[in-house]
Design an enzyme around this catalytic site. Structure first.
Site, PDB file in Angstrom:
ATOM      1  N   ASP A 169       0.892  -1.241   0.039  1.00  0.00           N
ATOM      2  CA  ASP A 169      -0.077  -0.285  -0.012  1.00  0.00           C
ATOM      3  C   ASP A 169       0.934   1.092  -0.054  1.00  0.00           C
ATOM      4  O   ASP A 169       2.088   1.163  -0.262  1.00  0.00           O
ATOM      5  CB  ASP A 169      -1.083  -0.131   1.180  1.00  0.00           C
ATOM      6  CG  ASP A 169      -0.122   0.162   2.708  1.00  0.00           C
ATOM      7  OD1 ASP A 169       0.972   0.183   2.587  1.00  0.00           O
ATOM      8  OD2 ASP A 169      -1.191   0.321   3.594  1.00  0.00           O
ATOM      9  N   CYS A 226       3.050  -3.251   4.129  1.00  0.00           N
ATOM     10  CA  CYS A 226       2.168  -2.143   4.363  1.00  0.00           C
ATOM     11  C   CYS A 226       2.893  -1.350   5.511  1.00  0.00           C
ATOM     12  O   CYS A 226       4.282  -1.777   5.707  1.00  0.00           O
ATOM     13  CB  CYS A 226       0.724  -2.737   4.795  1.00  0.00           C
ATOM     14  SG  CYS A 226       0.781  -3.841   6.104  1.00  0.00           S
ATOM     15  N   THR A 228       2.734  -1.542   9.026  1.00  0.00           N
ATOM     16  CA  THR A 228       3.212  -2.535  10.042  1.00  0.00           C
ATOM     17  C   THR A 228       3.238  -3.788   9.420  1.00  0.00           C
ATOM     18  O   THR A 228       4.084  -4.648  10.101  1.00  0.00           O
ATOM     19  CB  THR A 228       2.194  -2.399  11.117  1.00  0.00           C
ATOM     20  OG1 THR A 228       1.046  -3.125  10.420  1.00  0.00           O
ATOM     21  CG2 THR A 228       2.062  -1.261  11.891  1.00  0.00           C
ATOM     22  N   HIS A 259      10.102 -24.449   8.317  1.00  0.00           N
ATOM     23  CA  HIS A 259       9.073 -25.233   8.894  1.00  0.00           C
ATOM     24  C   HIS A 259       7.795 -24.992   8.272  1.00  0.00           C
ATOM     25  O   HIS A 259       6.750 -25.870   8.581  1.00  0.00           O
ATOM     26  CB  HIS A 259       9.198 -24.887  10.440  1.00  0.00           C
ATOM     27  CG  HIS A 259       9.986 -25.526  10.967  1.00  0.00           C
ATOM     28  ND1 HIS A 259      10.233 -25.522  12.258  1.00  0.00           N
ATOM     29  CD2 HIS A 259      11.190 -26.329  10.580  1.00  0.00           C
ATOM     30  CE1 HIS A 259      11.517 -26.188  12.841  1.00  0.00           C
ATOM     31  NE2 HIS A 259      11.922 -26.381  11.780  1.00  0.00           N
ATOM     32  N   HIS A 294       7.041 -31.580   9.242  1.00  0.00           N
ATOM     33  CA  HIS A 294       6.570 -30.302   8.886  1.00  0.00           C
ATOM     34  C   HIS A 294       5.334 -30.107   7.801  1.00  0.00           C
ATOM     35  O   HIS A 294       4.414 -29.400   7.757  1.00  0.00           O
ATOM     36  CB  HIS A 294       7.413 -29.149   8.552  1.00  0.00           C
ATOM     37  CG  HIS A 294       8.579 -29.101   9.756  1.00  0.00           C
ATOM     38  ND1 HIS A 294       7.994 -28.364  11.009  1.00  0.00           N
ATOM     39  CD2 HIS A 294       9.955 -29.280   9.911  1.00  0.00           C
ATOM     40  CE1 HIS A 294       9.035 -28.612  11.891  1.00  0.00           C
ATOM     41  NE2 HIS A 294      10.071 -29.189  11.291  1.00  0.00           N
TER      42      HIS A 294
HETATM   43  C1  RB5 Z   1      -1.848   2.551   6.561  1.00  0.00           C
HETATM   44  O1  RB5 Z   1      -1.678   3.698   7.462  1.00  0.00           O
HETATM   45  C2  RB5 Z   1      -1.612   1.435   7.487  1.00  0.00           C
HETATM   46  O2  RB5 Z   1      -2.843   1.200   8.180  1.00  0.00           O
HETATM   47  C3  RB5 Z   1      -1.392   0.016   6.760  1.00  0.00           C
HETATM   48  O3  RB5 Z   1      -0.196   0.361   5.937  1.00  0.00           O
HETATM   49  C4  RB5 Z   1      -0.841  -1.097   7.512  1.00  0.00           C
HETATM   50  O4  RB5 Z   1      -0.218  -0.719   8.515  1.00  0.00           O
HETATM   51  C5  RB5 Z   1      -2.076  -1.709   8.135  1.00  0.00           C
HETATM   52  O5  RB5 Z   1      -1.861  -2.836   8.754  1.00  0.00           O
END
Ligand code: RB5
Length: 314
Positions: A169, A226, A228, A259, A294
């Site tokens: 994203d 993304c 996080t 695994h 596994h």
């Molecule tokens: C975008 O601000 C953020 O929410 C997205 O990139 C991601 O971290 C969602 O889990």
């Protein structure tokens, strides 16, 4: 692969050559293999309806033993896009514009350069001398066989024949650029499923496109980024057949392959730095599944919980 549509700007040079050369390739391999026929066509983002191919296009094709016959330029439109199984854009700008206009087809729009060893953008010979046209024709002739192999699912020219789907994203976009550069340095074939900038988008749209392409066997591994990594992990793991692993250091990346036979690597672009991300990616791509006990465990994952409410049919 049922149909391939080549797209350039005016549909008078590059996409015309690509169409003619790809048709010949298909004819050459068709007789022997008995594979189903493939429709090949071309169009231009800014084409003037009915314009003929340039004389030099016709000439360089004739030099290669191809009589172009009648060619009339066609502007790209929704029905051409809908009919195409794969849309091969001559440059990244053209690819991104097609994806913007026809987002439902975004995961089917690629450039030649991202799936073969061709330069990222095929240069436009329009207005140049015949030498420029010959260079473009040579380049297409050299790399279209890789495209054919890839679309037929026989692997690409990428190292080890591994094909990678990558997506992000807006928050993951800067790290995705770093990792695309890494994949290119490693000679690995990849397809970028977007996003194409840091403008705000919804990560499920991109995560699902990559996960489905991997689950359907079009790619060997996926990489999703993304902010996080959490949102992308949740999305990808809802697609049947996907085992997405969120890894921010090499040990987890290695174990996710050994695994868990993870097929999608997820990273948080706001969490991990570029050097560590490159190393995590390298380990993820180089480590093989250990199998044995596994394998049994992975099969239990894939069997699901017996409820299978909703879920993704892919
Ligand atoms: C975008 O601000 C953020 O929410 C997205 O990139 C991601 O971290 C969602 O889990």
């Amino acid at each position: 692969m049922e149909s391939v549509l080549f797209v350039c700007s005016g549909n008078t040079c590059r996409s015309v050559m690509a169409e003619a050369l790809f048709r010949r390739l298909l004819r050459e391999r068709g007789q022997a293999s008995g594979r189903p026929p493939v429709l090949v066509s071309s169009a231009g983002l800014d084409a003037v309806e009915g314009a003929p191919a340039t004389e030099l296009t016709r000439q360089v094709l004739a030099e290669r033993g191809i009589d172009l016959g009648v060619h009339r330029a066609r502007p790209l439109n929704g029905s051409l896009v809908s009919e195409a199984t794969w849309i091969v854009a001559m440059t990244r700008r053209i690819r991104d514009e097609i994806r913007r206009r026809y987002p439902h087809k975004a995961d089917r729009v690629i450039t030649l350069g991202e799936v073969t060893g061709a330069p990222v953008d095929v240069p436009d010979p329009f207005g140049g001398p015949i030498g420029r046209y010959r260079e473009t024709a040579d380049l297409l002739e050299a790399h279209l066989p890789d495209l054919l192999r890839l679309l037929e699912g026989e692997g690409s020219q990428g190292r080890d024949g591994m094909r990678i789907a990558i997506g992000s994203d807006h928050a993951g976009f800067p790290l995705k650029r770093v990792l695309i550069q890494f994949l290119e340095e490693q000679g690995l074939a990849y397809q970028d499923f977007g996003a194409t900038s840091e403008a705000s988008v919804d990560y499920p749209d991109y995560g699902r496109a990559v996960a489905r392409a991997v689950a359907q066997g079009q790619f060997d591994r996926g990489i999703l980024i993304c902010g996080t990594g959490i949102g992308m992990s949740i999305v990808a793991n809802k697609v049947r057949g996907i085992r997405a692993a969120l890894c921010h250091e090499p040990y987890s990346a290695r174990m996710s392959r050994l695994h868990n036979n993870a097929n999608v690597l997820v990273l948080g672009g706001r969490i991990i730095g570029p050097e560590m991300a490159r190393e995590v990616t390298r380990v993820f791509l180089e480590t093989e599944f250990e199998g044995g006990r596994h394998q049994r465990r992975v099969e239990k994952i894939e069997a699901g919980d017996g409820e299978q409410k909703g879920g993704d049919p892919a």
